[in-house]
Design an enzyme around this catalytic site. Structure first.
Site, mmCIF file in Angstrom:
data_model
loop_
_atom_site.group_PDB
_atom_site.id
_atom_site.type_symbol
_atom_site.label_atom_id
_atom_site.label_comp_id
_atom_site.label_asym_id
_atom_site.label_seq_id
_atom_site.Cartn_x
_atom_site.Cartn_y
_atom_site.Cartn_z
ATOM 1 C CG ASP A 18 -1.920 1.093 1.261
ATOM 2 O OD1 ASP A 18 -2.107 1.728 0.206
ATOM 3 O OD2 ASP A 18 -2.519 1.339 2.321
ATOM 4 C CG MET A 19 1.554 3.141 -3.649
ATOM 5 S SD MET A 19 3.129 2.288 -3.647
ATOM 6 C CE MET A 19 4.272 3.658 -3.796
ATOM 7 N NE ARG A 60 -1.862 10.655 6.663
ATOM 8 C CZ ARG A 60 -2.118 9.489 6.103
ATOM 9 N NH1 ARG A 60 -2.282 8.423 6.855
ATOM 10 N NH2 ARG A 60 -2.203 9.377 4.781
ATOM 11 C CD GLU A 121 -5.544 -0.916 -1.341
ATOM 12 O OE1 GLU A 121 -5.672 -1.516 -0.272
ATOM 13 O OE2 GLU A 121 -6.489 -0.629 -2.094
#
Ligand code: DCP
Length: 704
Positions: A18-19, A60, A121
């Protein structure tokens, strides 16, 4: 609906890659000065700074989330850099991201069977590579283990006693007394670490990975330690992982099914499912789903890695929320033209690069009616055979829209073109091409294409207006989800070999190329095969006319060459007739298409078509997504129409938004197929009706 597949007896090594914050990484590669800075990619709609669709890990840390709009993100992180998604034709242009994803896939595919699961993905089946490594260079004998492999997170490995984590990993990989399954996973650790480093080196992108014995566990693991890390699920840790895993975190349980398990069965973690027998689960959720639930509680998942590097479908869509809703047919036609142009470009490049053709064109529309008590009625999704060429796709999509609109507004035969229906608004349009298959290498099918081209020359010509009228009149009224419009069967004149040959000749740029695709078939066999292969025959003229449409350059020049080619090929064909013809594969086919005369396409354009309801007809995964999208319409219409009485749906919608921390309104319908599966699953699961209880089947002894 989840389907249970038996786990194979052999241990597999499956990785899910998953990138990390994918769109952000793509933008940061374009603008390296943004690397390491709080960054987010925002939608093309700039209202309140645009909706965030990808957020860097630096951002984030400040509390920036994907559910925010740009302005909100600025509030929590004033220094954030907001990059707008590239725009083309007034809508998001995702080609850069798709191509970046392809770069990654091409690297990963070097080591094992590779399935592109979404735009960022990939699943990899590394079983063979791991078995080979185990036989030739077993990890327990390796002196030096790569740093990246040593940074792996191995579930169940006790790191809490202050011991050196990397040393623990090294010891785990080196264990001589490990069982075969763990030894294979140890190989998987090394292979995936190496692949991830290769991806970084060649693309500058970081990715995270999960390594386990099946897809479900690998997928679960890949998201556990992000960014740029890998997580391993040894067999012995499976139950521990599942016992505490919240049920809604499990793939396909983020929606209705997961909610029912929580509310109706009191199941909060996957482990809680263990208390129910398979029969009980089947009784409640049906045979397949019951077995699937029984299996996932035990970490059993036999789903194979499909070996698919290319997308299953192509789509182009745009939303028109709130005051931007389209309210005239001409406005709809304008946007449909834009979307079809983009779709056509992608189809052409797929044909050119991958030698693949799509067979079905589908239109999905979300709409509302402001003056109708029947506000729950959906705008029917419509599909028809796909004809290549921008103008043809535009024409067909518009006809699908017209047919759908007439059904939707309930005014059969009413004039709609250009007129203003104040009572409706279109909030989303998307066109998709599905049933994409490689150009057949067998000659018979190719010859059928030629044959169809001939047929279309003989077809009775119908005006577009007639087609539209037919489409409308033949719609079964009142059937919303399976709205079908059956047009008359194509009128085909199989005029025999000679006329067939004559009419196919113009398509040839080079005689050699055309001969090359007719391997191992006598020309005379084609007419007799007329009805054997419905799919090929139904779609052949579309390909012929369409691929010509892809190549609408030098039209006049080609027209002049048309008759030259015709006579040249005729004489050369006569010389060769009766001999077997050699096949040089699909590149010749491409050349053939490239040499086709666009003017020939205009004739085949007139052939009759069949317009079908999407939900009932589409296959290969597209079906369920089409269904979900159609149902999504209903929810969104309910939201947009303030007088809707469907507050339950609205409540559910809100709950889902909270649960997934992204705004479903912001998802461009055209990209749903390419989004990460949990997002697709959530949309699907959310909207799928609960499965009715089914007959119970007693489980026999397990295969292994
Ligand atoms: N995407 C989108 N609209 C959404 C969700 C995602 O266009 N509502 C796009 C942008 C993402 C990409 O899909 O970069 C992949 O989505 P992921 O869920 O995998 O999220 P990211 O890759 O951005 O972050 P993570 O590192 O958490 O996987």
């Amino acid at each position: 609906m989840p389907v249970a597949k038996p786990e194979s007896c052999d241990s597999r090594v499956i990785a899910h890659i998953d990138m990390d914050c994918f769109y952000v990484q793509v933008e940061q590669r374009k603008q390296p000065q943004l690397r390491g800075l709080p960054t987010a990619v925002v939608q093309y709609n700039e209202w309140k700074g645009g909706a965030l669709i990808a957020v860097s890990y630096e951002a984030r840390k400040f509390g920036v989330k994907r559910s925010m709009r740009g302005e909100e993100a600025k509030e929590v992180c004033p220094q954030i850099h907001l990059v707008q998604v590239p725009v083309a034709r007034g809508k998001a242009d995702l080609n850069g991201y798709r191509n970046a994803g392809s770069e990654v896939v091409s690297i990963l595919a070097r080591r094992g069977r590779c399935e592109r699961a979404s735009i960022d993905e990939v699943y990899l089946d590394l079983t063979d590579a791991a078995e080979t490594m185990l036989a030739e260079a077993p990890p327990q004998h390796l002196e030096a283990i790569d740093e990246e492999a040593l940074k792996s997170h191995i579930l169940g490995l006790n790191n809490e006693d202050g011991s050196d984590v990397k040393e623990n990993v090294r010891n785990w990989i080196h264990r001589c007394n490990a069982d075969h399954r763990d030894k294979l996973l140890a190989c998987g650790i090394l292979i995936v670490a190496e692949l991830r480093m290769q991806v970084l080196k060649e693309t500058e992108f970081t990715c995270s990975a999960g390594i386990a014995h099946n897809k479900m566990l690998a997928k679960l693991a890949s998201g556990m330690n992000k960014p740029a890390q890998q997580t391993v699920v040894p067999f012995s840790s499976v139950q521990g992982l599942l016992n505490s895993l919240p049920i809604r975190k499990m793939k396909q349980l983020g929606g209705k099914l997961g909610m029912s398990l929580q509310i109706d069965m009191g199941v909060n973690t996957v482990g809680d499912l263990l208390q129910f027998s398979e029969e009980k689960l089947q009784e409640r959720y049906g045979l397949n789903t019951g077995t699937w639930l029984w299996n996932i509680a035990r970490g059993i998942n036999g789903e194979a890695v499909e070996g698919r590097l290319l997308p299953k479908s192509h789509g182009s869509g745009k939303t028109f929320p709130g005051p931007r809703a389209l309210k005239t047919v001409s406005a709809v036609q304008h946007w449909l033209n834009q979307l079809c142009e983009e779709l056509s470009e992608r189809l052409c490049s797929d044909l050119d690069q991958n030698k693949r053709i799509a067979h079905t064109l589908t239109l999905h529309v979300r709409a509302y009616k402001s003056s109708d008590s029947d506000s729950q009625k959906k705008f029917p999704s419509k599909s028809c055979p796909l004809r290549y060429g921008t103008a043809k796709i535009q024409e067909d999509a518009f006809n699908l829209f017209q047919a759908g609109l007439r059904e939707y507004i309930g005014l059969y035969g009413g004039k709609s073109e250009g007129s203003h229906y104040s009572g409706w608004g279109i909030t989303s349009l998307s066109v998709s091409a599905s049933k994409i298959v490689p150009i057949p290498s067998g000659t018979c099918s190719i010859a059928k294409y030629f044959h169809w081209q001939t047929s279309s020359h003989f077809s009775s010509i119908q005006s577009p207006e007639n087609l539209r009228m037919d489409a409308t009149h033949l719609s079964p009224p009142g059937n919303e989800s399976y709205s079908e419009v059956n047009l008359p069967e194509p009128k085909i004149d199989f005029s025999g070999e000679e006329s067939w040959i004559e009419d196919t000749i113009p398509g040839l740029g080079l005689q050699e190329q055309k001969i090359n695709v007719w391997k191992d078939e006598d020309l005379a066999c084609f007419p007799s095969k007329k009805k054997e292969d419905g799919l090929t025959e139904d779609t052949s003229p579309l390909l012929l006319s369409g691929t010509q449409g892809c190549l609408e350059q030098n039209q006049n020049k080609q027209q002049r060459e048309f008759s030259k080619d015709e006579s040249r090929f005729k004489s050369e064909y006569r010389e060769q007739k009766g001999t077997r013809l050699k096949n040089k594969g699909t590149s010749s086919i491409l050349k053939f298409f490239k040499s086709c005369n666009p003017s020939g396409a205009s004739l085949s354009q007139e052939h009759d078509r069949t317009v079908q309801g999407t939900d009932a007809q589409l296959t290969n995964g597209f079906q369920s997504r089409g269904h979900s999208l159609a149902e999504l319409n209903e929810v969104e219409v309910a939201e947009e129409n303030e007088r809707s009485s469907c507050s339950y749906i609205r409540d559910q919608d809100e709950r889902r938004r909270e649960a997934w921390s992204y705004n479903i309104d912001e998802i461009d319908p055209s990209v749903i197929d390419e989004l990460p599966t949990e997002i697709q699953d959530e949309i699907q699961a959310w909207l799928q009706p609960r499965k009715r209880p089914n007959n119970i089947v007693k489980r026999g002894p397990k295969a292994c």
